[in-house]
Scaffold this motif. Structure first.
Motif, PDB file in Angstrom:
ATOM      1  N   THR A  77      -7.046  -0.296  -7.290  1.00  0.00           N
ATOM      2  CA  THR A  77      -7.310   1.123  -7.037  1.00  0.00           C
ATOM      3  C   THR A  77      -7.860   1.255  -5.634  1.00  0.00           C
ATOM      4  O   THR A  77      -9.076   1.243  -5.417  1.00  0.00           O
ATOM      5  N   PHE A  78      -6.974   1.383  -4.690  1.00  0.00           N
ATOM      6  CA  PHE A  78      -7.341   1.366  -3.267  1.00  0.00           C
ATOM      7  C   PHE A  78      -8.397   2.407  -2.946  1.00  0.00           C
ATOM      8  O   PHE A  78      -9.356   2.136  -2.229  1.00  0.00           O
ATOM      9  N   SER A  79      -8.261   3.593  -3.473  1.00  0.00           N
ATOM     10  CA  SER A  79      -9.150   4.692  -3.101  1.00  0.00           C
ATOM     11  C   SER A  79     -10.563   4.523  -3.649  1.00  0.00           C
ATOM     12  O   SER A  79     -11.463   5.284  -3.283  1.00  0.00           O
ATOM     13  N   SER A  80     -10.788   3.532  -4.492  1.00  0.00           N
ATOM     14  CA  SER A  80     -12.110   3.352  -5.115  1.00  0.00           C
ATOM     15  C   SER A  80     -13.081   2.574  -4.236  1.00  0.00           C
ATOM     16  O   SER A  80     -14.278   2.519  -4.552  1.00  0.00           O
ATOM     17  N   TYR A  81     -12.589   1.959  -3.165  1.00  0.00           N
ATOM     18  CA  TYR A  81     -13.440   1.050  -2.383  1.00  0.00           C
ATOM     19  C   TYR A  81     -13.384   1.350  -0.900  1.00  0.00           C
ATOM     20  O   TYR A  81     -12.361   1.789  -0.372  1.00  0.00           O
ATOM     21  N   ARG A 139      -7.900   4.620   7.239  1.00  0.00           N
ATOM     22  CA  ARG A 139      -7.273   4.318   5.971  1.00  0.00           C
ATOM     23  C   ARG A 139      -6.324   5.431   5.596  1.00  0.00           C
ATOM     24  O   ARG A 139      -6.507   6.586   5.996  1.00  0.00           O
ATOM     25  N   ASP A 140      -5.326   5.082   4.821  1.00  0.00           N
ATOM     26  CA  ASP A 140      -4.371   6.056   4.296  1.00  0.00           C
ATOM     27  C   ASP A 140      -4.266   5.786   2.796  1.00  0.00           C
ATOM     28  O   ASP A 140      -3.582   4.852   2.373  1.00  0.00           O
ATOM     29  N   ASP A 141      -4.946   6.599   2.009  1.00  0.00           N
ATOM     30  CA  ASP A 141      -4.959   6.376   0.570  1.00  0.00           C
ATOM     31  C   ASP A 141      -3.589   6.607  -0.074  1.00  0.00           C
ATOM     32  O   ASP A 141      -3.295   6.029  -1.114  1.00  0.00           O
ATOM     33  N   ALA A 142      -2.772   7.425   0.536  1.00  0.00           N
ATOM     34  CA  ALA A 142      -1.442   7.677  -0.013  1.00  0.00           C
ATOM     35  C   ALA A 142      -0.555   6.446   0.122  1.00  0.00           C
ATOM     36  O   ALA A 142       0.359   6.223  -0.681  1.00  0.00           O
ATOM     37  N   LYS A 143      -0.831   5.631   1.148  1.00  0.00           N
ATOM     38  CA  LYS A 143      -0.021   4.429   1.389  1.00  0.00           C
ATOM     39  C   LYS A 143      -0.767   3.147   1.032  1.00  0.00           C
ATOM     40  O   LYS A 143      -0.241   2.052   1.235  1.00  0.00           O
ATOM     41  N   ASN A 144      -1.983   3.273   0.515  1.00  0.00           N
ATOM     42  CA  ASN A 144      -2.796   2.095   0.172  1.00  0.00           C
ATOM     43  C   ASN A 144      -2.897   1.130   1.347  1.00  0.00           C
ATOM     44  O   ASN A 144      -2.720  -0.090   1.202  1.00  0.00           O
ATOM     45  N   VAL A 149     -14.406   1.114   6.693  1.00  0.00           N
ATOM     46  CA  VAL A 149     -14.184   2.544   6.488  1.00  0.00           C
ATOM     47  C   VAL A 149     -14.453   2.855   5.021  1.00  0.00           C
ATOM     48  O   VAL A 149     -13.971   2.162   4.128  1.00  0.00           O
ATOM     49  N   SER A 150     -15.239   3.899   4.785  1.00  0.00           N
ATOM     50  CA  SER A 150     -15.617   4.253   3.421  1.00  0.00           C
ATOM     51  C   SER A 150     -14.518   5.051   2.738  1.00  0.00           C
ATOM     52  O   SER A 150     -13.516   5.434   3.357  1.00  0.00           O
ATOM     53  N   GLN A 186      -3.787  -7.929 -10.678  1.00  0.00           N
ATOM     54  CA  GLN A 186      -4.740  -8.486  -9.731  1.00  0.00           C
ATOM     55  C   GLN A 186      -4.460  -7.904  -8.345  1.00  0.00           C
ATOM     56  O   GLN A 186      -3.322  -7.828  -7.918  1.00  0.00           O
ATOM     57  N   VAL A 187      -5.520  -7.525  -7.668  1.00  0.00           N
ATOM     58  CA  VAL A 187      -5.358  -6.902  -6.366  1.00  0.00           C
ATOM     59  C   VAL A 187      -4.855  -7.929  -5.348  1.00  0.00           C
ATOM     60  O   VAL A 187      -5.230  -9.099  -5.390  1.00  0.00           O
ATOM     61  N   GLN A 188      -3.976  -7.470  -4.465  1.00  0.00           N
ATOM     62  CA  GLN A 188      -3.450  -8.324  -3.412  1.00  0.00           C
ATOM     63  C   GLN A 188      -3.529  -7.574  -2.096  1.00  0.00           C
ATOM     64  O   GLN A 188      -3.121  -6.408  -2.008  1.00  0.00           O
ATOM     65  N   LEU A 189      -4.057  -8.237  -1.072  1.00  0.00           N
ATOM     66  CA  LEU A 189      -4.163  -7.651   0.254  1.00  0.00           C
ATOM     67  C   LEU A 189      -3.334  -8.479   1.220  1.00  0.00           C
ATOM     68  O   LEU A 189      -3.436  -9.709   1.230  1.00  0.00           O
ATOM     69  N   VAL A 190      -2.543  -7.804   2.031  1.00  0.00           N
ATOM     70  CA  VAL A 190      -1.676  -8.497   2.973  1.00  0.00           C
ATOM     71  C   VAL A 190      -1.864  -7.890   4.350  1.00  0.00           C
ATOM     72  O   VAL A 190      -1.579  -6.700   4.556  1.00  0.00           O
ATOM     73  N   GLU A 191      -2.329  -8.717   5.290  1.00  0.00           N
ATOM     74  CA  GLU A 191      -2.515  -8.267   6.662  1.00  0.00           C
ATOM     75  C   GLU A 191      -1.237  -8.490   7.464  1.00  0.00           C
ATOM     76  O   GLU A 191      -0.484  -9.433   7.206  1.00  0.00           O
ATOM     77  N   SER A 192      -1.029  -7.640   8.439  1.00  0.00           N
ATOM     78  CA  SER A 192       0.125  -7.790   9.326  1.00  0.00           C
ATOM     79  C   SER A 192      -0.200  -7.183  10.677  1.00  0.00           C
ATOM     80  O   SER A 192      -1.190  -6.453  10.825  1.00  0.00           O
ATOM     81  N   GLY A 193       0.657  -7.492  11.663  1.00  0.00           N
ATOM     82  CA  GLY A 193       0.501  -6.906  12.987  1.00  0.00           C
ATOM     83  C   GLY A 193      -0.121  -7.814  14.019  1.00  0.00           C
ATOM     84  O   GLY A 193      -0.275  -7.419  15.178  1.00  0.00           O
ATOM     85  N   GLY A 194      -0.489  -9.008  13.624  1.00  0.00           N
ATOM     86  CA  GLY A 194      -1.096  -9.916  14.573  1.00  0.00           C
ATOM     87  C   GLY A 194      -0.109 -10.453  15.585  1.00  0.00           C
ATOM     88  O   GLY A 194       1.105 -10.347  15.406  1.00  0.00           O
ATOM     89  N   GLY A 195      -0.642 -11.030  16.652  1.00  0.00           N
ATOM     90  CA  GLY A 195       0.244 -11.586  17.651  1.00  0.00           C
ATOM     91  C   GLY A 195      -0.502 -12.075  18.870  1.00  0.00           C
ATOM     92  O   GLY A 195      -1.726 -12.255  18.844  1.00  0.00           O
ATOM     93  N   LEU A 196       0.254 -12.270  19.934  1.00  0.00           N
ATOM     94  CA  LEU A 196      -0.275 -12.738  21.213  1.00  0.00           C
ATOM     95  C   LEU A 196      -0.230 -11.582  22.201  1.00  0.00           C
ATOM     96  O   LEU A 196       0.844 -11.019  22.463  1.00  0.00           O
TER      97      LEU A 196
END
Length: 123
Positions: free
Chosen positions: A28-32, A71-76, A51-52, A1-11
């Motif tokens: 399959t990150f590169s498919s979408y 996007r960086d498909d090599a790093k998903n 981003v396509s 199952q695909v999992q997406l994790v955001e980071s970098g937020g702050g004040l």
């Protein structure tokens, strides 16, 4: 199952910059196309940028050249570089995959939502 994790937020102070990342695993990150949305307190979630698969980009009207999605498909990974931040940019930022195989800001076409990352931009 695909999992997406955001980071970098702050004040951050208004006028500053911030870089958000979205790491994708289990799919399959590169498919979408990948998109970022945000939700301010008391408001509905709104489209920020997408981003396509071929690195075409599309932005919400309010962005006005201040943000850049990549996007960086090599790093998903999908990244949202934000600058010229305003207090009204405050909110929880989410990433998701565009399952329409297109490129747009229609939330219903997106799936695999991450948990979001809180960003507060003070004046």
């Amino acid at each position: 199952q695909v999992q997406l994790v955001e980071s970098g937020g702050g004040l951050v102070q208004a006028g500053g910059s911030l870089r958000l990342s979205c790491a994708v695993s289990g799919g399959t990150f590169s498919s979408y196309a990948m998109g970022w949305f945000r939700q301010a307190p008391g408001k509905e979630r709104e489209f920020v940028a997408a981003v396509s698969r071929s690195n075409m980009t599309y932005y919400g009207d309010f962005v006005k050249g201040r943000f850049r999605i990549s996007r960086d498909d090599a790093k998903n990974t999908a990244t949202l570089q934000m600058s010229g931040l305003k207090p009204e940019d405050t909110g929880v930022y989410y990433c998701a995959e565009d399952r329409s195989k297109g490129l747009g800001g229609v939330e219903a076409y997106y799936d695999g939502w991450g948990q979001g990352t809180q960003n507060t931009f003070s004046s």
